[in-house]
Design a protein around this motif. Structure first.
Motif, mmCIF file in Angstrom:
data_model
loop_
_atom_site.group_PDB
_atom_site.id
_atom_site.type_symbol
_atom_site.label_atom_id
_atom_site.label_comp_id
_atom_site.label_asym_id
_atom_site.label_seq_id
_atom_site.Cartn_x
_atom_site.Cartn_y
_atom_site.Cartn_z
ATOM 1 N N ASP A 11 118.034 -49.073 -131.020
ATOM 2 C CA ASP A 11 119.119 -49.923 -131.493
ATOM 3 C C ASP A 11 118.895 -51.360 -131.037
ATOM 4 O O ASP A 11 117.858 -51.687 -130.437
ATOM 5 N N ALA A 12 119.863 -52.211 -131.301
ATOM 6 C CA ALA A 12 119.710 -53.642 -130.996
ATOM 7 C C ALA A 12 119.531 -53.908 -129.510
ATOM 8 O O ALA A 12 118.955 -54.939 -129.120
ATOM 9 N N ASN A 13 120.002 -52.997 -128.663
ATOM 10 C CA ASN A 13 119.869 -53.171 -127.220
ATOM 11 C C ASN A 13 118.637 -52.483 -126.640
ATOM 12 O O ASN A 13 118.448 -52.473 -125.422
ATOM 13 N N GLY A 14 117.815 -51.914 -127.517
ATOM 14 C CA GLY A 14 116.583 -51.290 -127.046
ATOM 15 C C GLY A 14 116.740 -49.862 -126.583
ATOM 16 O O GLY A 14 115.834 -49.313 -125.940
ATOM 17 N N ASN A 15 117.863 -49.230 -126.925
ATOM 18 C CA ASN A 15 118.077 -47.827 -126.562
ATOM 19 C C ASN A 15 117.759 -46.927 -127.747
ATOM 20 O O ASN A 15 117.923 -47.322 -128.913
ATOM 21 N N LEU A 16 117.325 -45.700 -127.466
ATOM 22 C CA LEU A 16 117.080 -44.744 -128.536
ATOM 23 C C LEU A 16 118.377 -44.479 -129.298
ATOM 24 O O LEU A 16 119.425 -44.263 -128.691
ATOM 25 N N VAL A 17 118.297 -44.502 -130.620
ATOM 26 C CA VAL A 17 119.486 -44.222 -131.415
ATOM 27 C C VAL A 17 119.730 -42.715 -131.453
ATOM 28 O O VAL A 17 118.806 -41.907 -131.285
ATOM 29 N N ASP A 18 120.973 -42.352 -131.668
ATOM 30 C CA ASP A 18 121.358 -40.941 -131.763
ATOM 31 C C ASP A 18 121.118 -40.476 -133.197
ATOM 32 O O ASP A 18 122.017 -40.476 -134.038
ATOM 33 N N CYS A 19 119.866 -40.110 -133.461
ATOM 34 C CA CYS A 19 119.470 -39.678 -134.802
ATOM 35 C C CYS A 19 118.439 -38.572 -134.635
ATOM 36 O O CYS A 19 117.518 -38.702 -133.814
ATOM 37 N N GLU A 20 118.573 -37.507 -135.413
ATOM 38 C CA GLU A 20 117.738 -36.328 -135.175
ATOM 39 C C GLU A 20 116.250 -36.593 -135.353
ATOM 40 O O GLU A 20 115.418 -35.890 -134.778
ATOM 41 N N ILE A 21 115.879 -37.612 -136.090
ATOM 42 C CA ILE A 21 114.459 -37.885 -136.280
ATOM 43 C C ILE A 21 113.770 -38.204 -134.953
ATOM 44 O O ILE A 21 112.596 -37.902 -134.763
ATOM 45 N N ASN A 22 114.504 -38.797 -134.011
ATOM 46 C CA ASN A 22 113.914 -39.087 -132.702
ATOM 47 C C ASN A 22 113.555 -37.815 -131.936
ATOM 48 O O ASN A 22 112.690 -37.840 -131.055
ATOM 49 N N SER A 23 114.202 -36.713 -132.282
ATOM 50 C CA SER A 23 113.890 -35.445 -131.618
ATOM 51 C C SER A 23 112.669 -34.767 -132.233
ATOM 52 O O SER A 23 112.196 -33.756 -131.718
#
Length: 327
Positions: free
Chosen positions: A256-268
């Motif tokens: 996200d804009a702050n450099g944190n992993l977004v809560d989206c299943e593709i990241n898993s």
């Protein structure tokens, strides 16, 4: 008109002419006398050497305003290394990655020449591909080059392994393949793939990288997405990423804009080193172009980068956005 030296092929003459010009400092007239050809022939031979990819030019130093941008980015984003290159003109037929590739090649060569890199981790993207194009032939047979993300993609263009394969040719080192896709179909499929011995063997090398060079991507909502172009994410993935507030892609993981992993299943489902595994790495990102501004700022805010090679467009706009955030 002077006759061509019969003992040398055209390719050999082109290399000799380029060497005399760029290394020896000879004028074209002096080269013509040395090689016993015409001045016009010397001009054509040097152009031929460029076309062969034999001439790699590194320019030491930067204009003063670019140096100021580098210093400010280093200070404000806690970077060890920052290189800002002039932006390429927006014209048809212009290689927009040429300056970035040259700067990245210069940086990588300097690190290899210093002999402080035994294991080189690599991401993917057009900027890294151009970096390899700009490197000269080198002799580093002990260098290990390893991908930090899955090497199997649906389309061969910019395959992560292609960067390593060509670097093996340039360095004489040893290259590795991470024999999994960028994304698994499900989180469970990812677990099964990552537990394979062949995968773990490569991962164990990748985690020990002395230097990791990566590209970074814009998300589809910001314009062009290389992952979408190559068919690695589809329209539904793009919709979910937009809803989750994704601003950047780094090694197949979305921030996200702050450099944190977004809560989206593709990241898993991303296969390769996780961002937390990379946090202690010496990561240098190579990225430029106006569409990469927000993505670059996002990745900088993640705190993952030790270095950034970018262009003046990104540098100026990132600093402007930081100033807006401070007001």
């Amino acid at each position: 008109m002077k006759n061509n030296h019969s003992s040398h092929s055209e390719k050999d003459l082109a290399l000799r002419a380029a060497w005399l010009s760029y290394v020896g400092g000879y004028t074209q007239a002096e080269i013509a006398d040395r090689l016993m050809v015409s001045r016009m022939k010397v001009h054509r031979l040097i152009a031929m050497a460029h076309d062969m990819g034999a001439v790699k030019v590194f320019i030491q130093g930067s204009p003063e305003d670019l140096l100021k941008l580098e210093d400010e980015l280093k200070q404000r984003m806690n970077l060890d290394v920052c290189s800002v290159v002039p932006a390429m003109p927006v014209e048809e037929g212009v290689n927009h990655f040429a300056n970035l590739g040259t700067a990245a090649a210069h940086y990588l060569k300097s690190r290899l020449d210093a002999k402080d890199v035994e294991v080189l981790g690599l991401g993917w993207g057009r900027s890294l591909s151009e970096m390899v194009n700009r490197l000269p032939q080198m002799d580093y047979p002990d260098l290990k080059m390893v991908p930090v993300l899955g090497s199997v993609v649906r389309k061969m263009a910019l395959n992560p392994y292609d960067v390593i394969h060509r670097l093996v040719d340039k360095t004489g080192g040893e290259g590795y393949l991470l024999p999994v896709p960028l994304f698994a179909d499900t989180a469970e499929h990812k677990r099964v793939l990552m537990e394979q011995r062949s995968v773990q063997d490569v991962i164990n090398i990748a985690v020990s990288a002395d230097l990791t060079m990566v590209g970074l991507g814009a998300v589809p909502s910001q314009g062009h997405s290389l992952l979408k172009e190559l068919g690695e994410i589809d329209a539904e993935d793009c919709r979910k990423l937009h809803e989750a507030g994704a601003e950047a892609e780094l090694l197949g993981q979305f921030l996200d804009a702050n450099g944190n992993l977004v809560d989206c299943e593709i990241n898993s489902r991303t296969l390769g080193l996780g961002l937390e595994q990379l946090r202690e790495h010496n990561i240098v990102a190579v990225a430029g172009g106006e569409e990469k501004v927000h993505a670059t700022l996002s990745v900088l805010r993640s705190g993952l980068l030790k270095g950034l090679i970018t262009d003046e467009i990104v540098a100026r706009q990132v600093l402007a956005l930081l100033d807006e955030g401070d007001t």
